[in-house]
Write an enzyme that holds these catalytic residues in place. Structure first.
Site, mmCIF file in Angstrom:
data_model
loop_
_atom_site.group_PDB
_atom_site.id
_atom_site.type_symbol
_atom_site.label_atom_id
_atom_site.label_comp_id
_atom_site.label_asym_id
_atom_site.label_seq_id
_atom_site.Cartn_x
_atom_site.Cartn_y
_atom_site.Cartn_z
ATOM 1 N N ARG A 107 6.548 -12.895 2.905
ATOM 2 C CA ARG A 107 5.635 -11.807 2.531
ATOM 3 C C ARG A 107 5.980 -11.370 1.122
ATOM 4 O O ARG A 107 7.147 -11.090 0.833
ATOM 5 C CB ARG A 107 5.747 -10.617 3.485
ATOM 6 N N HIS A 134 -3.973 -12.747 4.029
ATOM 7 C CA HIS A 134 -3.158 -12.271 5.154
ATOM 8 C C HIS A 134 -3.609 -13.008 6.421
ATOM 9 O O HIS A 134 -4.169 -12.410 7.345
ATOM 10 C CB HIS A 134 -3.326 -10.759 5.299
ATOM 11 N N GLN A 137 -2.853 -12.035 10.182
ATOM 12 C CA GLN A 137 -3.580 -10.834 10.622
ATOM 13 C C GLN A 137 -4.912 -11.225 11.264
ATOM 14 O O GLN A 137 -5.314 -10.690 12.303
ATOM 15 C CB GLN A 137 -3.820 -9.923 9.411
ATOM 16 N N ASP A 230 -9.379 -1.100 5.980
ATOM 17 C CA ASP A 230 -7.972 -1.234 5.590
ATOM 18 C C ASP A 230 -7.684 -0.130 4.567
ATOM 19 O O ASP A 230 -8.615 0.537 4.085
ATOM 20 C CB ASP A 230 -7.757 -2.637 4.982
ATOM 21 N N CYS A 272 -5.951 -3.137 10.305
ATOM 22 C CA CYS A 272 -4.718 -3.929 10.387
ATOM 23 C C CYS A 272 -3.487 -3.039 10.500
ATOM 24 O O CYS A 272 -2.453 -3.479 10.986
ATOM 25 C CB CYS A 272 -4.614 -4.827 9.165
ATOM 26 N N ARG A 317 -0.596 -9.218 17.025
ATOM 27 C CA ARG A 317 0.093 -9.855 15.897
ATOM 28 C C ARG A 317 1.221 -10.743 16.429
ATOM 29 O O ARG A 317 1.450 -11.836 15.940
ATOM 30 C CB ARG A 317 0.689 -8.798 14.951
HETATM 31 N N1 NVA Z 1 -4.104 -4.461 2.275
HETATM 32 C C1 NVA Z 1 -2.884 -3.944 2.816
HETATM 33 C C2 NVA Z 1 -2.568 -4.597 4.124
HETATM 34 C C3 NVA Z 1 -1.347 -4.084 4.814
HETATM 35 C C4 NVA Z 1 -1.063 -4.806 6.088
HETATM 36 C C5 NVA Z 1 -1.750 -4.147 1.828
HETATM 37 O O1 NVA Z 1 -1.652 -5.238 1.266
HETATM 38 O O2 NVA Z 1 -0.987 -3.217 1.600
HETATM 39 N N1 CP Z 2 -0.790 -5.270 9.506
HETATM 40 C C1 CP Z 2 0.402 -5.540 8.930
HETATM 41 O O1 CP Z 2 0.596 -6.571 8.303
HETATM 42 O O2 CP Z 2 1.348 -4.601 9.155
HETATM 43 P P1 CP Z 2 2.799 -4.541 8.475
HETATM 44 O O3 CP Z 2 2.571 -4.262 7.004
HETATM 45 O O4 CP Z 2 3.484 -3.405 9.166
HETATM 46 O O5 CP Z 2 3.481 -5.833 8.689
#
Ligand code: NVA
Ligand code: CP
Length: 330
Positions: A107, A134, A137, A230, A272, A317
């Site tokens: 990540r 992602h 997800q 989101d 998400c 998830r």
């Molecule tokens: N779009 C958000 C998703 C978090 C799971 C981010 O990248 O922060």
């Molecule tokens: N939805 C998601 O990816 O959550 P986290 O950022 O907590 O992993």
């Protein structure tokens, strides 16, 4: 039946409809196994590296639990506890981890990083979120939709509303275009997905029968089965952008008025997570002080309503990430 052994999971662009359906079916099976308390330990003796350059709750926990359930070991590595990017290049990191581990989750920021990891480690690499994508997800989201709606995925009217060009919006559009969904992104023009990606998804649609609509018009929520949003500012974006985003996206907030506009009493709300739906977070509180808004992309009323399926989504998830690891390692 598909053979995905040894394959990386970097983006759903690399997977066809059959393969996505296979992963969803496998996740369903693994979920049932877990509920019955009869887990097969398919990943015994496997070692898995979890690389996180950004924060996480769901993704990290899902990878860890999925690995432990199946008998694998994990090492959690973050930017401050390793040399990644500071003293050691991604290419070298990949070659080291590839000698030690059977699979690597990443990540972080750039999609190039996850691709480099995959290219040089020579073991399956799983994208746990980048600035662009992602994909794990989306598997969880599709499994959740299958569980809640009595129609096949290619008949689902899916509406994503909000920041239409973030990682989650991109990933959902790619997934929808592969699986054949009726998929809409509703957002201000300046937050529309990149043309290149939209065109690629439209090309996928010719094969899958998907319909991709990108519009500014909030009334396009009519007949939605799924209403998805989101956060308005994603990890890695500057804090200073909040003001502009709030001004742009407030008309796209999911509230009860918007739910009514769907004209579907069975519409489901998805997110998400994490979500800004009340003042029970530090950031939420700080934003309240500046902008006097108690809730942002979704209201507390919708978040806590009968329409909301966000915690089923969060649980899934884990089952879907488990499916990805089992399919690519077992
Ligand atoms: N779009 C958000 C998703 C978090 C799971 C981010 O990248 O922060
Ligand atoms: N939805 C998601 O990816 O959550 P986290 O950022 O907590 O992993």
């Amino acid at each position: 039946m598909c053979n995905l052994k040894g394959k990386s999971f970097l983006t759903l662009k690399d997977f066809n409809k059959n393969e996505i359906e296979y992963l969803l079916d496998l996740a369903k099976e693994l979920k049932e196994e877990k509920y019955k308390g009869k887990i097969d330990k398919k990943l015994k003796y496997k070692n898995i590296a979890l690389l996180f350059e950004k924060e996480s709750l769901r993704t990290r926990c899902s990878f860890e639990i999925a690995a432990y359930d199946e008998g694998a070991n994990v090492t959690y590595i973050n930017s401050s506890s390793s040399h990644i990017g500071k003293k050691e290049s991604i290419k070298d990191t990949a070659r080291v981890l590839g000698r030690l581990y059977d699979g690597i989750e990443y990540r972080g920021y750039s999609q190039d990083t996850v691709e480099t990891l995959s290219k040089y480690s020579k073991v399956p690499v799983w994208n746990g979120l980048t600035d662009e994508d992602h994909p794990t997800q989306v598997l969880a989201d599709f499994l959740t939709i299958k569980e809640h709606l009595k129609k096949p995925l290619n008949e689902v009217n899916f509406v994503y509303i909000g920041d239409g060009r973030n990682n989650v919006a991109n990933a959902l559009m790619i997934g929808a275009s592969k699986i054949g969904m009726n998929f809409k992104i509703i957002s201000p023009k300046s937050l529309f997905p990149k043309k290149e990606l939209a065109n690629e998804c439209r090309e996928n649609s010719e094969k899958s029968g998907a319909k991709i609509i990108i519009t500014e018009n909030v009334n396009a929520v009519k007949n939605a089965d799924i209403l998805y949003t989101d956060a308005w500012v994603s990890m890695g974006e500057s804090e200073s952008i909040w003001k502009e985003r709030i001004n742009m996206l407030l008309p796209y907030q999911i509230n009860m008025k918007l739910i009514e506009k769907c004209k579907n009493n069975n519409v489901k709300f998805m997110h998400c997570l994490p979500a800004f739906h009340n003042l029970e977070t530090k950031v939420g509180e700080e934003l309240y002080k500046k902008f006097k808004l108690k809730e942002l992309e979704v209201t507390e009323e919708v978040f806590e309503s009968k329409y909301s399926i966000v915690f089923d989504e969060a649980e899934n998830r884990m089952h879907t990430i488990k499916a990805v690891m089992v399919a690519t390692l077992y």
